[in-house]
Each structure stands twice: as structure tokens, then as C-alpha cells.
Design an enzyme around this catalytic site. Structure first.
Site, PDB file in Angstrom:
ATOM      1  N   GLU A  37      69.142  12.594 -14.583  1.00  0.00           N
ATOM      2  CA  GLU A  37      68.922  13.800 -15.388  1.00  0.00           C
ATOM      3  C   GLU A  37      67.483  14.294 -15.350  1.00  0.00           C
ATOM      4  OE1 GLU A  37      70.689  11.167 -16.204  1.00  0.00           O
ATOM      5  OE2 GLU A  37      72.210  11.578 -17.713  1.00  0.00           O
ATOM      6  N   LYS A  87      72.662  -6.840 -31.500  1.00  0.00           N
ATOM      7  CA  LYS A  87      72.382  -6.704 -32.929  1.00  0.00           C
ATOM      8  C   LYS A  87      72.760  -7.989 -33.642  1.00  0.00           C
ATOM      9  CE  LYS A  87      72.276  -3.587 -36.587  1.00  0.00           C
ATOM     10  NZ  LYS A  87      72.766  -2.617 -37.468  1.00  0.00           N
TER      11      LYS A  87
HETATM   12  P1  ADP Z   1      72.923   5.123 -14.399  1.00  0.00           P
HETATM   13  O1  ADP Z   1      72.809   5.744 -15.770  1.00  0.00           O
HETATM   14  O2  ADP Z   1      74.286   5.138 -13.915  1.00  0.00           O
HETATM   15  O3  ADP Z   1      72.280   3.754 -14.285  1.00  0.00           O
HETATM   16  P2  ADP Z   1      70.575   6.384 -13.355  1.00  0.00           P
HETATM   17  O4  ADP Z   1      70.160   5.853 -12.040  1.00  0.00           O
HETATM   18  O5  ADP Z   1      70.329   7.802 -13.645  1.00  0.00           O
HETATM   19  O6  ADP Z   1      72.112   6.089 -13.468  1.00  0.00           O
HETATM   20  O7  ADP Z   1      69.919   5.450 -14.433  1.00  0.00           O
HETATM   21  C1  ADP Z   1      69.019   5.833 -15.433  1.00  0.00           C
HETATM   22  C2  ADP Z   1      68.818   4.665 -16.346  1.00  0.00           C
HETATM   23  O8  ADP Z   1      68.304   3.540 -15.646  1.00  0.00           O
HETATM   24  C3  ADP Z   1      67.814   4.903 -17.445  1.00  0.00           C
HETATM   25  O9  ADP Z   1      68.386   5.614 -18.508  1.00  0.00           O
HETATM   26  C4  ADP Z   1      67.440   3.480 -17.829  1.00  0.00           C
HETATM   27  O10 ADP Z   1      68.378   2.898 -18.702  1.00  0.00           O
HETATM   28  C5  ADP Z   1      67.512   2.747 -16.512  1.00  0.00           C
HETATM   29  N1  ADP Z   1      66.152   2.596 -15.968  1.00  0.00           N
HETATM   30  C6  ADP Z   1      65.575   3.318 -15.001  1.00  0.00           C
HETATM   31  N2  ADP Z   1      64.324   2.874 -14.740  1.00  0.00           N
HETATM   32  C7  ADP Z   1      64.094   1.845 -15.586  1.00  0.00           C
HETATM   33  C8  ADP Z   1      62.982   0.973 -15.836  1.00  0.00           C
HETATM   34  N3  ADP Z   1      61.860   1.030 -15.135  1.00  0.00           N
HETATM   35  N4  ADP Z   1      63.122   0.046 -16.813  1.00  0.00           N
HETATM   36  C9  ADP Z   1      64.262  -0.059 -17.544  1.00  0.00           C
HETATM   37  N5  ADP Z   1      65.338   0.728 -17.340  1.00  0.00           N
HETATM   38  C10 ADP Z   1      65.263   1.663 -16.388  1.00  0.00           C
END
Ligand code: ADP
Length: 542
Positions: A335, A444
């Protein structure tokens, strides 16, 4: 008063023209299915991307039509990134790791008109062909074999087209260039549509010194699939700067990537943490004298690695740093184009100890320009004090304000129009965002939250642990308790009793420690290579 500046729209076509004029001699390398390397120049890329655009217009593509790609990372996929928008179309990257049913549903939801598919992926295409009828299926002969009858041949289409006779489809800067579906880790996939403007701004911002720090002298190895949030935008960056790029094709196993790094040493690489976990394990195993791979590989010294998509364990950053490879963590989402934050060593950390620097490197990093980021709690916006934990919300010109064909819902967007990320974090005084969890993954316990990410990272710092993922299991007394799924390193021995002292040493309180450990062979992966906790929750429901 009015500004005197030209009203020139931001445009991807400018990047393509620039690459053709300035970088014609620079190289694009692709690993083919038979593992040989194909070299081709930016000059060829420029002509082929324009030829593709001409061919698509000749085939009846109208402005705004979606052209799907089902492809590995290679030169022809890069041509699609620019050729499809040049023709006025919208490139829609299909994720080849999803199930055929999901891919078919996504192609239908996007109303894809044409499909460009690698010949080696035709067996996958055939599994979802009945779910969505593409008007034209163009096959890229990646393997070098003849294109089967009944399909259009990508190379023949390009050969017949005229890159010189082509003229760009006129556009506004807000017109769409690409779309990508969220991978559906936490719900049904949803389409995000990027514009010329959002893509150019994101490319400029992400390429800056403290983030990708992209330079013309770099050699970039994008391991992140080109269908995963547009390979984090890197294909646009390399073309903007004429950077040599080395595409790994379908060969993403650690040994293959290490081999490729010997042939074409990168200065910058990118991929999700599980890729780098696999790489360092294969590399370390090869250091022992008895290994069949002993002496086979060197890690490219001075290489920077952009790692994101999931939390990067500090132990992984330290392990690569020992070999002169610096991991820069980034956070973002489909997004958000996707780069929102990058963990770079800020000046203010100059005098800090190595421990402090590693701890900052293990955060998601600092917001990049043009991204407004806030942390939202029950009572409203929270201070950046390193302690106050709430949901991250973002807004900016390369962040989606809605989803394709989905009504704007309050669980995704706030009343004042910010994107609700579903990620939970605290931000410190220097602006480093420390993600503790996804809302859905928090544990939680007795009214307190336990961060599964913190536990996982600490467990993966234990010398016997290769991988760890922590999930919540229901508990009568505490409502939920943490369960740790652990994969041991090859030949390593450890029992549950070994982990408590390790975690206590890392600052966890006794009540935060997992009650149970499950030793498993591998943590399941999502379609973009992240740990798939949903599958673990199904396997260990209680
Ligand atoms: P999906 O939601 O299917 O995994 P995306 O590749 O768009 O697809 O993922 C975005 C999500 O990945 C973020 O909302 C977050 O939860 C996680 N994410 C991305 N980068 C990081 C990071 N450096 N540390 C922790 N979580 C991360």
C-alpha cells in the site's frame, strides 16, 4: 501570485528516455532457466521497451487497460515495467507463488486484458486459465524453446514492432502505471494502483543517500520478486540511474545466489529476511573444512543489503556485518509503494556503542521524506518517546488512499484519511520506528501485550537456533500465552530449558517467556517468503 514553473507532469516515460540517452552502454544481466547469463544493454532495453509499447498498442491496448505479468525477475520483466505504461497500460504483476485459484481471482478482480507469461510458467497459467479469460496471452520464451502454438510470441511481437515509430500515450501524472495486490497474509488480497506521480516520487525518495543510496557505479541484485510490491520499486530506480542490474531469474536457492554473487558481485542487494537467513546458513556451513562447498564462496565485501518485508533479527545483521556486508532494514507495505522507513546509521549515533548501533539497525528505521508517520493509541496520537506503543498510521503522495474496487472502510483508513497499517510500534526520539507486531500477531497475556517479534529475534540470536516464530495459543487463565516454534541449526542440540536463561539475559520478564516450544523442521513461508504464522496457528491451535 503564480509560480513560474512549467506544469510538466511527472512521468515514468522520462526515466525510460533518460536511460536510452544516457546509459545505452550499461549492462543488464539475467540468469536464464539453464543458469547461463544473458547480457544486454540499456540501449537494447530502451528499444525493446518501446517496441513492446508499440506492439501492445498495435494489439488494441487502450489507455488504462491492465496487462498482467506472470514472470520471474529478468530483463523482459523490466521491459514490461516501462513498456506497458509507455503504451498507456497498467502493469499488473501476478504473484506466481499464490495458488492458481487465488491468481485467477486476482486477474478477474483486476480485469486484466492481456497476459505476458514466462514459457516456464505456462503450466501454472494453465491451472488458472479457466478462471479468467485473457484476450491475449503473450509468451516470453525465457527458456529459449519455441513458443507453443496458440500463444503470441513475445520476441516475434517485438521483432515486428517499430520502436522508432512509437509515440508515448499522453497522460496526466495521476494516471495509473502499475497495480499490485496485497499478498493476503491477513485477509483477502486487495488491489493497489500506482500512478506516474507516486512512482516517480517514490523512486526519487527511496534512491537517496541514506536509504538505497543508489549510484551509477552500483551493481544491484534484486532477489525480491518483481511481483512483490514492484520489487520494492528498485526496477524504477535502476533505470533512473542506469545502474547495472543482475536478475537471478528463477534460481533463488541460497547456493544459487551465492554462486551468482561470485560471477557478478553486487554492491547492493535486496530481499526478505528468510532469504538472508538461508544465505548466511549456507555460507557458514561452507566454512567448515569437511563441507563439500568449502572455499566455494566469498561474500561481496562492502555490499549493502536492503532487507525488509518482515522484522530483521539483530543476530542476522551482526552475522553479515562480520563478513563486511551491511544490512539496512526497511519497512513498508504494498500500500505504501512500499518504502516508508529505512534504518540507516544517523549522525547522532556517531559516538554510540556498537550495541546501540546494532539495536537501531534492528528497528524498522526512520521515515523517509514525503511520508508522514504517526503512532495512534486509544486516546489519540502518541509521543515519540521510545515507549508509547500504538498502531502506525501513514499518509503521503505514494501511499494508497483506497483499494481497487473496495469501499473505503474505517478499519483501513482513518476519518482524516490516513492509512491504518495494522502494525504496532513505538517511535523513539530520533524517529526510529520499532515494530513490535502486527495487530493480529500480538500475544495478549493477562491484559498485557507480549511482542512476538521481540521474542523471535531474541530466539534467533541463540547459537543453536536457525529460525523461530512465536504465536499466541488460547489460555484459560491468561487468555493467551506465547508458543515458540523453533527450527534448530543443522547438527545443533537444544531443549526448551536452554532458552529461558537466554531470553532472561535479553531482558524479557519471566511472564513473557514462552510456555511451550515446538521443534519443527521448517517455518512455513508465505507467497512472498515471510514466516507464515497463520499456518502455525492452524497446526498448533492450542
Ligand atoms: P503482506 O501484508 O501480505 O505481508 P506486504 O508485503 O505488503 O504484504 O507486507 C507488509 C507488511 O509486512 C507490513 O504491514 C508489516 O507487517 C510487514 N513488514 C514489512 N517490513 C517490516 C519490517 N522491517 N519489520 C517488521 N514487519 C515488516
Amino acid at each position: 501570485m503564480k509560480s513560474t514553473m512549467m506544469a510538466a507532469p511527472l512521468s515514468l516515460n522520462h526515466l525510460l528516455e533518460r536511460a536510452g540517452k544516457l546509459f545505452a552502454a550499461n549492462e543488464i544481466v539475467s540468469r536464464l532457466p539453464d543458469k547461463t547469463l544473458r547480457r544486454h544493454s540499456y540501449g537494447e532495453f530502451y528499444r525493446r521497451a518501446r517496441a513492446l509499447a508499440h506492439a501492445l498498442q498495435g494489439a488494441g491496448l487502450r489507455k488504462g487497460d491492465r496487462v498482467a505479468t506472470l514472470s520471474w525477475n529478468h530483463h523482459a520483466h523490466l521491459e514490461c515495467y516501462f513498456g506497458i505504461p509507455a503504451a498507456g497500460g497498467v502493469m499488473h504483476t501476478l504473484n506466481l507463488r499464490l495458488s492458481p485459484d487465488e491468481i485467477g481471482w486476482i486477474a478477474g478482480n483486476a480485469e486484466d486484458r492481456f497476459l505476458i507469461v514466462d514459457d516456464v510458467l505456462l503450466p501454472l497459467y494453465k491451472q488458472f486459465a479457466h478462471l479468467h479469460k485473457f484476450e491475449k496471452v503473450i509468451v516470453f520464451p525465457f527458456s529459449g524453446a519455441a513458443v507453443p502454438a496458440g500463444f503470441d510470441d513475445y520476441e516475434a511481437l517485438l521483432a515486428r514492432a517499430d520502436p522508432d515509430g512509437f509515440s508515448y500515450a499522453g497522460h496526466d501524472e495521476d494516471d495509473p502505471v502499475a497495480m499490485c495486490y496485497t499478498s493476503g497474509t491477513t485477509g483477502r488480497p486487495k488491489g493497489v494502483v500506482y500512478s506516474h506521480r507516486s512512482t516517480v516520487l517514490h523512486t526519487l525518495v527511496a534512491s537517496l543517500g541514506d536509504f538505497w543510496g543508489l549510484r551509477g557505479t552500483d551493481v544491484v541484485l534484486p532477489v525480491t520478486p518483481m511481483f512483490h510490491a514492484n520489487c520494492w520499486g528498485m526496477p524504477y530506480g535502476v533505470v533512473m540511474m542506469g545502474v547495472k542490474v543482475v536478475f537471478p531469474g528463477p534460481h533463488l536457492h541460497p547456493e544459487d545466489l551465492l554462486d551468482l554473487m561470485q560471477l557478478e558481485p553486487p554492491t547492493l542487494s535486496l530481499g526478505v529476511p528468510t532469504i538472508w537467513l538461508g544465505l548466511i546458513q549456507a555460507f557458514d556451513a561452507a566454512q567448515s573444512a569437511g563441507s563439500p562447498n568449502h572455499g566455494r564462496w566469498k561474500l561481496p565485501r562492502g555490499m549493502k543489503s536492503m532487507v525488509g518485508g518482515a522484522a530483521v533479527p539483530e543476530s542476522l545483521i551482526r552475522a553479515f556485518d562480520r563478513h563486511g556486508v551491511w544490512i539496512k532494514q526497511g519497512w513498508g507495505m504494498t500500500e505504501t509503494s512500499p518504502v516508508c522507513t529505512v534504518a540507516y546509521p544517523r549522525d547522532e549515533l556517531g559516538e554510540a556503542t556498537d550495541d546501540v548501533k546494532y539495536a537501531r539497525a534492528a528497528t524498522a528505521g526512520v521515515p523517509v521524506p514525503l511520508v508522514d508517520l504517526r503512532v495512534w493509541g486509544d486516546e489519540g496520537e502518541l509521543p515519540w518517546d521510545g515507549k508509547s506503543v500504538g498502531e502506525i498510521q501513514v499518509s503521503g503522495p505514494f501511499i494508497t488512499g483506497s483499494y481497487h474496487r473496495v469501499p473505503v472502510e474505517p478499519d483501513k483508513f482513518t476519518a482524516d484519511g490516513w492509512l491504518r497499517t495494522g502494525d504496532v510500534a513505538a517511535v523513539d526520539e530520533l524517529g526510529f520506528v520499532r515494530i513490535t507486531d502486527r495487530t493480529k500477531d500480538l500475544v495478549k497475556s493477562g491484559g498485557e501485550w507480549i511482542s512476538s517479534v521481540d521474542l523471535e529475534n531474541a530466539l534467533m540470536g541463540h547459537p543453536a537456533v536457525a529460525e523461530a516464530a512465536v504465536i499466541a495459543i488460547p489460555d484459560e487463565k491468561w487468555s493467551e500465552r506465547p508458543l515458540a516454534c523453533v527450527v534448530l541449526k543443522q547438527g545443533a542440540q537444544a531443549t526448551a530449558a536452554d532458552f529461558a536463561p537466554h531470553l532472561l539475559k535479553h531482558g524479557f520478564a519471566k511472564w513473557q517467556l514462552p510456555d511451550r516450544y515446538e521443534f519443527i523442521d521448517a517455518i512455513p513461508r508465505t507467497s512472498t517468503g515471510k514466516f507464515w504464522k497463520l499456518k502455525l496457528r492452524e497446526r498448533f491451535p492450542k
